[in-house]
Structures are given as C-alpha cells and as structure tokens.
Design an enzyme around this catalytic site. Sequence first.
Site, short mmCIF file in Angstrom:
data_model
loop_
_atom_site.label_atom_id
_atom_site.label_comp_id
_atom_site.label_asym_id
_atom_site.label_seq_id
_atom_site.Cartn_x
_atom_site.Cartn_y
_atom_site.Cartn_z
N TYR A 1 26.82 26.26 10.00
CA TYR A 1 26.02 26.33 11.23
C TYR A 1 25.42 27.71 11.49
CZ TYR A 1 27.82 21.74 12.44
OH TYR A 1 28.11 20.39 12.43
N HIS B 1 29.50 24.60 18.53
CA HIS B 1 29.71 24.95 17.13
C HIS B 1 29.89 26.44 16.92
CE1 HIS B 1 29.10 20.94 15.72
NE2 HIS B 1 27.96 20.86 16.34
N THR C 1 23.11 14.58 10.00
CA THR C 1 23.76 15.84 9.64
C THR C 1 25.10 16.04 10.34
OG1 THR C 1 22.26 16.85 11.26
CG2 THR C 1 21.68 17.06 8.94
N GLU C 2 25.48 15.10 11.18
CA GLU C 2 26.82 15.04 11.79
C GLU C 2 27.12 13.60 12.14
OE1 GLU C 2 27.67 17.04 15.40
OE2 GLU C 2 27.19 19.03 14.66
N SER C 3 28.25 13.10 11.68
CA SER C 3 28.78 11.84 12.19
C SER C 3 30.25 11.76 11.82
CB SER C 3 28.03 10.64 11.62
OG SER C 3 28.33 9.47 12.37
#
Length: 379
Positions: free
Chosen positions: A163, A29, A316-318
């Site tokens: 991020y 990231h 928080t991520e998908s």
Amino acid sequence: MLLTNIITTSAILGAALAAPAPRHHQHQHKRDEVTTTLRNAVTVVVNGAAPTAAAQPIDESAVLNNNADAATTPVTTTLAPANTVAQQATTPAHTEETATSTTAAAAPVSTGGSSSSSSSNVGAGGAKGITYSPYNGDGSCKSTSQVASDLAQLTDYGLIRLYGVDCDQVANVLQAKSSSQKLFLGIFYVDQIQNGVDTMKAAIDQYGSWSDVDTVSVGNELVNGGQASTGQVGQYISTARSALQSAGYSGPVVSVDTFIAVINNPDLCNYSDYMAINAHAYFDQNTAAENAGPWVLQQIQRVWTACGGNKEVVVTESGWPSQGQTYGVAVPSKENQAAAISSIKDTCGSSTVLFNAFNDYWKADGYLDVEKYWGIYGN
C-alpha cells in the site's frame, strides 16, 4: 453517492423510516489513518413536496429489498452522503452497499497488469495475489528478516500488493520475494507522489528491476472516502504516470477505489489503465460466507458494465474477517473465513487479490470490531 428509489407503497415507507441508517466501512491501511464510519442522510419527498418535519434515518437495504405490490402515490427517497469534497462535481460513494441484483453482460475474467491470460495469474494459492502490510502489532516497522519470514509463507501467490513505501517495504519485499512473484506497488500519500516514485526507483535499482512490478497504484479509496473528486484522481494518476515513466517504468498505473465508488462515479473509468476495485462481501450483510465468490463476481460485472465494457476489472481486496460482530447473515469466524476465501477462489480467483496475509493488530478495532482480523495466515 446520490441514490434515488421510487417506492410504491406507503406501508413500506413507514417501515423504512423506522429503521436505522446504514453504516459503511472503510479500511485503514496506514498506521496513522483513522477508520471512518459513514452514515447516509435521507430526505423524503412526497408528491414533489418536502415534508414539514425533519426526515428520519432510513435503512437503505430495507427499502431496496422490499417488494411493492400495491400501487399508491409514488414516494421518492434521496440518499445523500454525509461527507462531500468541497466544490466537488462528483459525489463520493461509500464503501459497501447492499448489492441488489443487476442484469449485466458477463464481464471477461480480468488479467490486469501485464499478464496475457487469466489462468496464468492463479498459482497454488488459488488467487491472483494477496495483500501485505509490513507492521508489527505495536505499529512499528517489521525488520528485513521479519518481512522475509512473512513472504516465505506467501510463495503460492504470484502477486503481492503493497500500500505504501514506508518502512523500507519495497526494498524488503523485493529481497524476500521469489523470482516468479510480481509486486503491486502503492503510493498512499497523493501529496508525495514524486517521493513515492523516488523510493520505489531506489529499491528497484538496488534489488531488482521494473520487470518485478506488475502495477503501481496511486491512493486507496479516495473517492469513496470523500478525499478527492474523480478529476483529482485523474490528475494524481497523470502525475504518477509521468514520474514513473521518467523513472523507467512503463506498466499499468491505477487508482484503487471501492466497487460502488466506480459504479456511482463512472468518470473514474477514464483514468486507470484497468479498474482496480475493493469489494468485501461481509459488509453486504445479506451475503453468507459461502456465497462470497458469486457476490464478488457480481461486483466485477457491475463495474465492467459501468465502464461500458471497455476496461478490465481486478479486485484488489476481498476477504472475510475471522473475528468481530455478526452483520446480518455475515458471521465472522475462522470457519467462515475459510469458506469465503474458498468461494472467492473458485468463482473469480484469477481476478482477485485476497485481503489480507496476516492480522493487523496495529489497527483500531473499527466498525463491527473486525478491522484487525482479516489475516488468512493468522498472526
């Protein structure tokens, strides 16, 4: 991750030993972060005695998914991580493992942050939020006007996840977002926590208020990547929480990790104000795009159970890649990306931050050549 499976047929053992070791994915990231591909080493013990020859790689999913009908001498396979943190009490988990069926009490749909109801978290975008990175294809920082142009395409999402604090991203996104949108801010470098808080506060003081911030995270997949022990993560969260409170912020503070890192290291449940996890059905390899939503929901339930039902869970991520290599039944394509995102929204959109707003051409191709191509809105 230390995973022990009892296999009840020697035939299954022979087939498993001939299969390749699974590889696991880790998102990058930051522009200077290297994508890591991890392997599991395997030791096979028969009747309590180690084999005379070196153990061969084993396909974890092949072992987990075989049915053992014949009762023969039990065989134990122990999968140990290839990288560990020195003098670390816990074992780092690796990103995406095959999600076997788990019977668990249904987890409540998480609200996370400061919202009072999950339904209020779903805007026209159909999900809790979306992730955003402020970098051009060559890795340079996007300008204030470029960020504003990007954010104009994301007004349907109530939450924007960042991020880090580099590239003036906090200030630029604060200026570009709508008044109804909240930010999920991130401190990426855990050795620069105070600097991260100071940068956030400077942007907040000039362009908004702490009421614009839903959550602040410290680190991303630290235990999963073998970069920290659970105790160290707890220390990072404590340090950040104290610095943020001094700066005037009193909302949730979390450390994001993968679902399997939390399941295998439930001590992580003790530190974050709610459980923030990353979970990508593509890397399961046994889940087709149209079934991504139920798969993600299963991981929410598994983490909720691992934490004793005491912590809310937010993904928080998908997402799903639009290009790259086929991995089992997981096929990257624009059509499958749309199917996966639709499935996630329909099944657990109120608890999920979609990954990612735009393609990240500044990244390396990465494992299975998919790292660049998670952008829901293309370039």
